[in-house]
Design an enzyme around this catalytic site. Structure first.
Site, PDB file in Angstrom:
ATOM      1  N   GLU A   1      10.960  -7.018  -0.241  1.00  0.00           N
ATOM      2  CA  GLU A   1      10.653  -8.395  -0.533  1.00  0.00           C
ATOM      3  C   GLU A   1       9.127  -8.550  -0.532  1.00  0.00           C
ATOM      4  O   GLU A   1       8.459  -7.982   0.322  1.00  0.00           O
ATOM      5  CB  GLU A   1      11.227  -9.252   0.601  1.00  0.00           C
ATOM      6  CG  GLU A   1      11.521 -10.675   0.270  1.00  0.00           C
ATOM      7  CD  GLU A   1      12.062 -11.370   1.513  1.00  0.00           C
ATOM      8  OE1 GLU A   1      11.995 -12.591   1.545  1.00  0.00           O
ATOM      9  OE2 GLU A   1      12.526 -10.682   2.444  1.00  0.00           O
TER      10      GLU A   1
ATOM     11  N   PRO B   1      -6.482   7.922  15.313  1.00  0.00           N
ATOM     12  CA  PRO B   1      -5.449   8.956  15.173  1.00  0.00           C
ATOM     13  C   PRO B   1      -4.032   8.444  15.461  1.00  0.00           C
ATOM     14  O   PRO B   1      -3.068   8.936  14.885  1.00  0.00           O
ATOM     15  CB  PRO B   1      -5.871   9.998  16.210  1.00  0.00           C
ATOM     16  CG  PRO B   1      -7.339   9.813  16.379  1.00  0.00           C
ATOM     17  CD  PRO B   1      -7.595   8.354  16.182  1.00  0.00           C
TER      18      PRO B   1
ATOM     19  N   GLU C   1       4.768  -2.316  -5.996  1.00  0.00           N
ATOM     20  CA  GLU C   1       5.462  -3.033  -4.932  1.00  0.00           C
ATOM     21  C   GLU C   1       5.605  -4.515  -5.198  1.00  0.00           C
ATOM     22  O   GLU C   1       6.443  -5.175  -4.596  1.00  0.00           O
ATOM     23  CB  GLU C   1       4.748  -2.813  -3.594  1.00  0.00           C
ATOM     24  CG  GLU C   1       4.813  -1.372  -3.131  1.00  0.00           C
ATOM     25  CD  GLU C   1       4.286  -1.185  -1.725  1.00  0.00           C
ATOM     26  OE1 GLU C   1       3.718  -2.140  -1.174  1.00  0.00           O
ATOM     27  OE2 GLU C   1       4.434  -0.078  -1.194  1.00  0.00           O
TER      28      GLU C   1
ATOM     29  N   GLY D   1       0.836  -1.199   0.000  1.00  0.00           N
ATOM     30  CA  GLY D   1       0.000   0.000   0.000  1.00  0.00           C
ATOM     31  C   GLY D   1       0.862   1.237   0.000  1.00  0.00           C
ATOM     32  O   GLY D   1       2.086   1.148   0.094  1.00  0.00           O
TER      33      GLY D   1
END
Lengths: 269, 269
Positions: free
Chosen positions: B133, B103, B86, B66
């Site tokens: 990796e 938060p 990625e 992400g």
DNA sequence: CAAATAGTGTCTCTAAGACAATATCAC
DNA sequence: GTGATATTGTCTTAGAGACACTATTTG
């Protein structure tokens, strides 16, 4: 090679551009038309809470209650706060129905919206800070011709009518494209359609429908909630069989209704 | 009284503090262990794609792929871009499973995560830009004692084991609280649990399971996908009856498998 | 008693689970 | 032929829909 302490103290999130984030809430309730005959059961309809925008952009248009996420709160907390501020209402559990992130969706700039569906029992709401006015709109949402959907929101003389196309079935959650916004603000027509789809999906499985009712209720009331949301009608005998799994009896009964008293139930579990 | 033009040109989103927003993707696949006997069907297992973080914070921990939302893209676009960067993989349709907005969830500061579940067919992935990796982890997720859930992710010698509590049933989507993160980065254990719940919920209704397979497939393959995800086992005869509603025949057959050829099907609609 | 809702019993039909039997290939 | 999977048929059981009937209250 720096350690985590050093890394974090040299790290500046502000180096990158960030969006503003809002939470918008589609709050539903069930409204009953005032009784005609003294013992006739009133008709019930599904209603959605909208506010009339008091500020630009989309000034004077109808929109979902919602507002900007503030530092230190969760997105759910933001949704609850905004609906309280703008309408004075206290919604039941929120259900996330989507993130609306089209870069051009808001003329003010880069603003994402986290959209929630919710349920309010209290019929009394009123405009607050940002909202000139808060009102319940009766909801109709049905397939039209060629796979399009028509969303119609009605409050007295005011009729908002939007047209939407179902987007290539995301697995599970439904997404809609706006063909005609029906003069709803922003992309709120699509948010409402997604929220309503989610609500109907839940209601069919006896989820969410208890939020529309007080702590104890009759099975007929529960049936009316489900029927109203799903826009269907089932035989009472069959509804009772299915509902039995989700409710438990109390010792209380209704009275004074001009017909046989009904046992009150509560949600099981 | 200003008009909308004037309002917008005087409007400054930057006057308010804004969060950073990331998209995190739980990408699943089905992996088959290499065949033992020449005609025995290989066992299949559900696997989840994790990356080993190459940067602080949580450096060297395993995490979901992400990254940060950039201006001009939708959140779904961001999710797709990040997983491509990625891992080099191309996932099927994304399904939003939650917004994680505590938060304190990220030590770098105020960062929200939009969490998606997805499916990848390609078995070949590799670490890219940010990720040292990328590896597939076999997934186990089952109720433990007293209503807790244990999530176990296994890749060779590496075993990550998290413990979660189911949060007061949000209607519909499941939310989990982390009791033990199992050394997964951030709150990713909770995201994985939510994604897996959503996947199972879909798979039971014949949603998402086609994404695990090529364009055409045998009914046995489809059955194995569903069984693997739901961790159940049904009789082939009964599976075929239910599946018939969702698939259509092709004229093709498998061959060379050491037993009766199977007709290939494709997803209906 | 009349009107209206509350609640029960049961018939039928369909979908799901269990199980048995047959079909077909590669070696 | 043997060992494996592919495919079909059918018996049984559980649930959904339809419908008939009884129960109870207020005006």
């Amino acid at each position: 090679m720096q350690n985590e302490q050093e890394f974090l103290s040299n790290y500046h999130l502000e180096d990158y551009e960030r969006p503003s984030v809002t939470a918008d809430v589609a709050a539903f309730t069930i409204r009953r038309t005032s009784e005609e005959s003294y013992r006739k059961e009133p008709e019930s309809r599904l209603a959605l809470l909208l506010i009339r925008r008091g500020a630009h952009p989309f000034k004077d248009c109808w929109a979902l209650p919602g507002g900007f996420l503030q530092k230190g709160e969760t997105i759910e907390g933001c949704a609850l706060r905004e609906i309280r501020e703008e309408t004075g209402a206290a919604p039941a559990a929120l259900r996330l129905v989507g993130i609306f992130s089209e870069p051009e969706r808001d003329p003010r700039g880069w603003i994402l919206s986290a959209a929630f569906a919710s349920v309010i029992t209290e019929g009394t709401v009123q405009g607050g800070d940002d909202a000139a006015e808060a009102q319940w709109f009766d909801v109709q949402f049905e397939p039209d011709s060629d796979g399009l959907f028509r969303l119609t929101l009605t409050h007295g003389e005011t009729v908002l009518s939007a047209v939407l196309a179902e987007q290539s079935a995301q697995h599970g959650g439904c997404a809609f494209l706006i063909r005609d916004s029906g003069s709803l603000a922003f992309d709120h027509a699509a948010i409402i359609a997604a929220a309503l789809s989610a609500l109907r999906n839940e209601a069919g499985k006896f989820g969410a429908i208890f939020d529309f009712l007080p702590e104890t209720f009759t099975l007929t009331q529960l049936q009316q909630v489900q029927e109203t949301i799903l826009n269907i009608s089932v035989l009472p005998a069959n509804f009772r069989r299915k509902a039995a799994e989700y409710v438990e009896e109390t010792e209380e009964y209704t009275s004074g209704a001009g017909h046989r008293p009904a046992k009150l139930f509560r949600k099981k579990g």
